[in-house]
Design an enzyme around this catalytic site. Structure first.
Site, PDB file in Angstrom:
ATOM      1  N   GLU A 602       0.914  -1.210   0.010  1.00 16.06           N
ATOM      2  CA  GLU A 602      -0.100  -0.037  -0.119  1.00 16.06           C
ATOM      3  C   GLU A 602       0.858   1.278  -0.048  1.00 16.06           C
ATOM      4  O   GLU A 602       0.330   2.361  -0.357  1.00 16.06           O
ATOM      5  CB  GLU A 602      -1.022  -0.028   1.370  1.00 16.06           C
ATOM      6  CG  GLU A 602      -0.222  -0.148   2.566  1.00 16.06           C
ATOM      7  CD  GLU A 602      -1.343  -0.579   3.847  1.00 16.06           C
ATOM      8  OE1 GLU A 602      -2.524  -0.158   3.383  1.00 16.06           O
ATOM      9  OE2 GLU A 602      -0.972  -0.972   4.611  1.00 16.06           O
ATOM     10  N   ASP A 626      -5.275   2.603   0.294  1.00 15.48           N
ATOM     11  CA  ASP A 626      -3.957   3.478   0.562  1.00 15.48           C
ATOM     12  C   ASP A 626      -3.183   3.733  -0.499  1.00 15.48           C
ATOM     13  O   ASP A 626      -2.469   4.759  -0.570  1.00 15.48           O
ATOM     14  CB  ASP A 626      -3.302   3.007   1.982  1.00 15.48           C
ATOM     15  CG  ASP A 626      -3.847   3.539   3.332  1.00 15.48           C
ATOM     16  OD1 ASP A 626      -4.296   4.481   3.422  1.00 15.48           O
ATOM     17  OD2 ASP A 626      -3.816   2.738   4.094  1.00 15.48           O
ATOM     18  N   CYS A 673      -7.097  -6.957  -1.213  1.00 12.03           N
ATOM     19  CA  CYS A 673      -8.000  -6.814   0.094  1.00 12.03           C
ATOM     20  C   CYS A 673      -8.735  -5.332   0.298  1.00 12.03           C
ATOM     21  O   CYS A 673      -9.537  -5.074   0.981  1.00 12.03           O
ATOM     22  CB  CYS A 673      -7.337  -7.114   1.379  1.00 12.03           C
ATOM     23  SG  CYS A 673      -6.072  -6.107   1.781  1.00 12.03           S
TER      24      CYS A 673
END
Length: 753
Positions: A602, A626, A673
């Site tokens: 991220e 993110d 995810c």
């Protein structure tokens, strides 16, 4: 000029009444520039006209009746160009358009500047002079600066005015407000406003249920504040007797002739105590704000401070939980996860937030709950919505207030169709997530609460792709003990056994501060969060690791995932702590094992260290929320830039393709995810990238399984290749949506079937 600007901005920001805001601007600007006329035109995008909404110098009867078509006249030229127009003799300009009855005949000099808020022209601020005159650069600079400073306040006041003065067409007076799609779906219900404990401006208007109770609560709160001030006065005056005048001023403000008397009068007239206090504090503060003397103007802040102190005690004295309507639409200027989780799930039909984007944690939670949400509603005046009937359209990012009969009937129909589609998709629960040409894609759920287990298992999930371990930390008033954590993790692992459960270690910071472990940072998203906190506080991290490793004993379905990893060196430190904790537990006699380890991708730097990190971990998981934020330099919770947060941006797609290729090259599986995995258009592109699995909220899983089973992998690759050649996310979205509609899956991307 700077002092004049400051004063105008302050006065305008303090009003939620549009006409009052415009009157302040007219009076102050005319005085500052010494002009004959000052006017404000507001842009009506439904009628496509610039309407004269306020004037000082033109014919008063022209207000609300005189208007110009978009691009018509010199006013239209200002709006179209989005820049100032400075004319010494406006009537001689080719674009000039005279409107009979306006009273513009005697005026020659013209200066108009656009009022722009978040790239949208709200209107035009105009000054005029009888004699021919070229306004100076200082005058133009003053007007431009003022327009930029007041744009947000005008947007807010305009929204508040629309709510306060419902005068729409026959059949309903409905008003629409645009925001950002937060969670798909539609909901029809009654607004319930929540607001911070000491935020006076966010207090909604409500009628008192029992005037006597409200009076008693107010007097009790006032008494507590008086006692606090007297105590502080006694303590401070021992060393600084010259401060006595300040405390005397506070005492007088809270006296029967000041705030107390006026608030009591409003409560007796039927208002609940917080609303009455807010109105009185606003009135008193405004008196001081309008004073010429700088010292006296500053006393307005003292009044607001006193009001906040009283409000805080009123909130502490509130009686019982809110009375949630049967169909509750939760509304707030800035909602928290705790606000949402307090509403009984069966009563929550929609969420409206003045701040945030589609990937803020409130939106993520809304999607997990399957509740439609609209985020970042421009100019939202939450307090004006209390008790009103609302329609939440989470697909379009639109809020309707006091909908008419026809609109409500249509959305109730769409709501029924949504429910029918959800019921139909349950038939896919036991079907494998395999494309039409035989490629299997793992579909997992993101979860955080024990209550998520049953719906997750009903969805047909293959396991948990992301267990957010921080949620139990966020809803407490202190760190949970090792045994408390152990029980929680054990429940989750047993419930999903033998399916794999990917447990992410504590990920706090950014927009997830712990109320009992908070810190101030200028830029929290680039600050102390994720594994950075874990490495700085190994005593806390080791407690969590022990609880997780103990919980996995005898089950063996746990995977560990580390958030906010920036590179190999940082990851190596984390792995050392894992190994040390594992050895410590084995030495104590427990049969623990070192579980498969994973790193979240991220932070952009991690993209270029995948090969090195693969030596330390067994899998990768991409946190697209993110990653997108950092790649595009966009704070997803900042309403000024939230619309720029775009997971389908070509740069994000190319980064995801590089991550997938790099991970597979070193033999490591990679899943997503982040919230992209549960968004149909994005999921189609991720499918084409060859990702090994998607993890998403429970509500999205049946929809994404339908999508996976409806496409061939080869088709998804072809669509992805088209998207990677696009220069804008809008084109990418069009390509994906066209393919989804062509496969008969339109119900995934819009309301209805």
């Amino acid at each position: 000029m700077l002092e004049t600007l400051r004063q105008i901005v302050l006065e305008v920001s303090e009003t939620t009444d549009l006409h009052q805001a415009l009157d302040i601007i007219l009076r102050r600007v005319r005085q500052a520039l010494g002009v004959d006329v000052c006017s404000v035109y507001l842009s009506d995008y439904d009628l496509r006209r610039h309407v004269l909404m306020a004037t000082s110098g033109l014919n008063p009867s022209a207000v609300g009746t005189v208007s110009l078509e978009f691009e018509q006249g010199v006013v239209g030229m200002v709006a179209t160009r989005g820049e100032p127009v400075n004319l010494d003799d406006a009537p001689s300009h080719p674009a000039y358009k005279y409107i009979p009855g306006s009273g513009e005949e005697p005026y020659h000099a013209f200066l108009g500047v656009p009022v722009i808020h978040q790239r949208k022209v709200l209107g035009v601020l105009v000054v005029q002079q009888r004699e021919e005159r070229r306004f100076s650069d200082d005058d133009v600079s003053f007007m431009l600066t003022l327009a930029a400073q007041i744009a947000g306040a005008i947007s807010h006041a305009e929204a508040s005015g629309r709510l306060a003065n419902q005068s729409g067409p026959a059949g309903g007076g409905e008003r629409a407000f645009d925001g950002l799609p937060g969670a798909p779906g539609v909901g029809v219900g009654q607004a319930l406003v929540v607001f911070p404990a000491a935020d006076l401006r966010a207090v909604p208007d409500k009628l008192a249920v029992d005037v006597g109770d409200e009076l008693a609560a107010f007097e009790r709160a006032l008494g507590e504040v008086r006692a606090e001030i007297e105590h502080a006065r006694a303590e401070l005056l021992q060393g600084a007797p010259e401060a006595d005048a300040l405390f005397e001023a506070y005492r007088l403000l809270l006296s029967g002739e000041g705030i107390e008397l006026d608030t009591v009068a409003r409560i007796r007239a039927g208002s609940w105590a917080p609303g009455a206090l807010r109105a009185v504090i606003e009135e008193h503060a405004k008196v001081f704000s309008n004073m010429e003397d700088a010292y006296l103007r500053e006393r307005a802040e003292d009044i607001r401070d006193l009001g906040a102190r009283v409000l805080l005690r009123l909130r502490a004295d509130e009686r019982g939980a809110p009375d949630y309507p049967a169909a509750t639409v939760l509304v707030g200027a800035e909602l928290s996860a705790a606000d949402i989780l307090q509403v009984p799930r069966e009563r929550l039909v929609g969420i409206i937030s003045g701040r945030g984007s589609a990937n803020s944690h409130v939106a993520i939670l809304a999607r997990a709950l399957g509740v439609p949400a609209v985020m970042g509603v421009d100019g939202l005046s939450a307090g004006k919505l209390e008790g009103k009937e609302l329609i939440v359209d989470g697909y379009r990012g639109r809020l309707y207030v006091d909908p008419g009969v026809a609109l409500k009937r249509e959305y109730l129909r769409l709501e029924r169709e949504e429910q029918e589609l959800v019921a139909d998709l349950q038939g896919l629960r036991d079907q494998p997530p395999v494309t039409r040409d035989g490629r299997h894609v793992g579909l997992y759920v993101n979860t955080a609460l024990i209550s998520d287990v049953e719906p997750a298992l009903r969805s047909g999930t293959e396991g948990v792709g992301l267990y957010r371990s921080e949620i139990p930390f966020l809803v407490r008033d202190g760190f949970p003990s090792e045994d408390e954590q152990f029980k929680n993790y054990r429940q989750i692992l047993k419930a999903f056994h033998p399916r794999p459960v990917v447990m992410r270690t504590l990920d706090i910071g950014g927009d997830k501060p712990l109320p009992y472990f908070n810190w101030e940072e200028d830029n929290p998203f680039l600050g102390w969060r994720g594994v950075r906190v874990a490495l700085d506080h190994p005593e806390l991290f080791r407690v969590q690791l022990r609880a997780m490793l103990r919980a996995d004993v005898g089950l063996g379905n746990m995977r560990l995932l580390f958030p906010m990893v920036s590179g190999r060196a940082e990851l190596a430190e984390v792995v050392q702590l894992i190994d040390a904790t594992t050895e410590e537990l084995i030495a104590s006699g427990l049969e623990v094992r070192r579980p498969p380890l994973g790193a979240m991708i991220e932070v952009p730097s991690a993209i270029y260290e995948i090969k090195g990190m693969a030596e330390l971990v067994d899998f990768f998981s991409v946190g697209t929320n993110d990653l997108t934020q950092y790649l595009l330099a966009v704070d997803r919770n900042n309403p000024r830039v939230a619309k720029l947060f775009d997971p389908l941006h070509p740069a994000v797609l190319h980064a995801l393709q590089q991550i997938t290729t790099s991970a597979h090259a070193v033999g490591r599986p990679v899943t997503v995810c982040g919230e992209m995995a549960g968004e149909p258009a994005a999921a189609l592109l991720l499918l084409g990238m060859g990702l090994d699995g998607f993890s998403m909220n429970v509500a999205s899983l049946p929809r994404i399984k339908w999508l996976v089973r409806s496409f061939a992998y080869s088709e998804a690759v072809e669509i992805l290749n088209q998207a990677l050649g696009c220069g804008s996310s809008a084109t990418v979205l069009d390509i994906a949506h066209e393919a989804i509609e062509a496969h008969g899956l339109g119900g995934l991307i819009r309301a209805g079937r």
